[in-house]
Write an enzyme that holds these catalytic residues in place. Sequence first.
Site, short mmCIF file in Angstrom:
data_model
loop_
_atom_site.label_atom_id
_atom_site.label_comp_id
_atom_site.label_asym_id
_atom_site.label_seq_id
_atom_site.Cartn_x
_atom_site.Cartn_y
_atom_site.Cartn_z
N GLU A 96 0.83 -1.18 0.00
CA GLU A 96 0.00 0.00 0.00
C GLU A 96 0.87 1.24 0.00
O GLU A 96 1.93 1.27 0.61
CB GLU A 96 -0.92 -0.03 1.22
CG GLU A 96 -1.65 -1.36 1.25
CD GLU A 96 -2.94 -1.34 2.00
OE1 GLU A 96 -3.28 -0.30 2.59
OE2 GLU A 96 -3.62 -2.38 1.99
N CYS A 161 3.53 8.39 0.97
CA CYS A 161 4.03 7.47 2.00
C CYS A 161 4.21 6.10 1.32
O CYS A 161 3.24 5.52 0.81
CB CYS A 161 2.99 7.39 3.13
SG CYS A 161 3.43 6.20 4.42
N CYS A 168 5.60 -6.97 7.47
CA CYS A 168 6.67 -6.47 8.34
C CYS A 168 6.99 -7.53 9.39
O CYS A 168 6.10 -8.24 9.84
CB CYS A 168 6.25 -5.18 9.03
SG CYS A 168 7.60 -4.38 9.93
N CYS A 172 5.48 -4.76 16.12
CA CYS A 172 5.04 -3.75 17.07
C CYS A 172 3.57 -4.05 17.39
O CYS A 172 2.77 -4.31 16.49
CB CYS A 172 5.18 -2.35 16.46
SG CYS A 172 6.88 -1.96 16.03
N CYS A 175 0.48 -2.16 15.68
CA CYS A 175 0.52 -1.91 14.23
C CYS A 175 -0.15 -3.04 13.46
O CYS A 175 0.12 -4.22 13.68
CB CYS A 175 1.97 -1.76 13.77
SG CYS A 175 2.13 -1.52 12.00
N CYS A 391 -1.62 6.05 9.69
CA CYS A 391 -0.41 5.39 10.21
C CYS A 391 -0.74 4.05 10.84
O CYS A 391 -1.64 3.95 11.66
CB CYS A 391 0.23 6.21 11.32
SG CYS A 391 0.81 7.79 10.80
#
Length: 418
Positions: A96, A161, A168, A172, A175, A391
């Site tokens: 994305e 962005c 990932c 975290c 996230c 975010c």
Amino acid sequence: MTEAVTSSLLGMDREEITTLVVEAGEPGYRAKQIVDAVYRQRVETLEEISTLPQEFREQLAQRGVTVGAARIEKKFVSVDGTVRYLIGFGDGQSVETVWMPEGDGGEAGDGSEAGEEAEGVGLSTSGAKAQSQGADSNAGLEGLLHPLAHTRKSGGRSTICISSQVGCAVDCQFCLTALLGVKRNLTAGEIVAQVCAVLKDQKVSPPEDRINLVFMGMGEPFLNYENFVKAARLLVEGVGIAERRMTVSTAGIVPRIRDLGEEKIRPKLAISLNASNDALRTQLMPVNKKWTLEMLMAAARDFPLRTREWITFEYVLLGGVNDAAENAKEAAELLRGMRCKVNLIALNPGPGIDFVTPSAERVTAFQNVLRSAGIPAFVRRPRGRDIYAACGQLKRTVEVATLREPRDQTISAAPPEG
Ligand code: SAH
């Protein structure tokens, strides 16, 4: 983890393209024509590179060379103008990429402040020097910069962005991308291709249009370091985005922070701090076990900042977890004396995220503690929440992906249901 095997032009630098040209027995100046077509005109097929003789284009195609442009698979437009793109690559993987039009004054934190320093430089003598230095660093692709490089349209100051990995690995706890795990690294070409696709779709072109770039999408750029660095270089030298308009954000891969400081061409540095002490940070960001706050802060302090550059620390505020005045005081201690600023981000919620967004009052209180300690602190405005573009919300790529095990509830601040 394997990378897509590619012979795409996107991702090749001037030198590599020159080799390709020379091997084909073509004159050296064809390299510039290709670089120009791929990075500046942002063609999508060899056919479109009309400056090349037809036979050469055919020869390239026969050798399996492609432009390597990315495909926009889906596009979601937010009420606030933010656009979330699902961008697909040759092997069917996708990431994305988010377009945030017209910053909001920058400091509210869409990342567009990344370019603000460069804005001022044209006005002063030292600025003129900074600009010519900038031009020097473009020497590798000299002549490619648009003649209007030092002028700009009034108004627009948009931010793209971009993602650096499919998924990932950092995990975290707040996230959404983390829930995917990591599928693979993006190649340098795939990182650049996201930018090209969005610029084309938005009908804008740097440097005439002021475009800021943040490596803050899916993935941890510093766990795909070589490709990230090469992409940054191509974006500067090929696409024409100024270094000072780019910011890379890391969860804290300390050795790579040190490496970044050594790079000749590099974005500015942002570090996701997100907690004010080791115990809390290790709970929220397991990466802190390996690279502790002490190691992280040492690397940040050693980071060789350029004139008028600062480090940005991001701090995601999780209600009742890391957002107390005490945390703000601790964070201020960590950052004391550093040339830095803090971007505060109230949690963007999502399915599978066991935290709550703190109230606006709590966010302001946290900000005020930092400010009274002399640390510039800004609250980032969430962008494109309605389309899940904010975010930490980027994970739609595998919309139907089965979520991994529910997360450990022990550090959750979510209130009981109801
Ligand atoms: N891996 C890099 C870049 C991608 S994350 C990094 O960790 O910095 C970009 C930013 O989004 C980071 O500051 C991260 O802390 C923040 N973020 C992640 N999830 C979030 C969420 N749910 N709400 C608000 N910000 C989030």
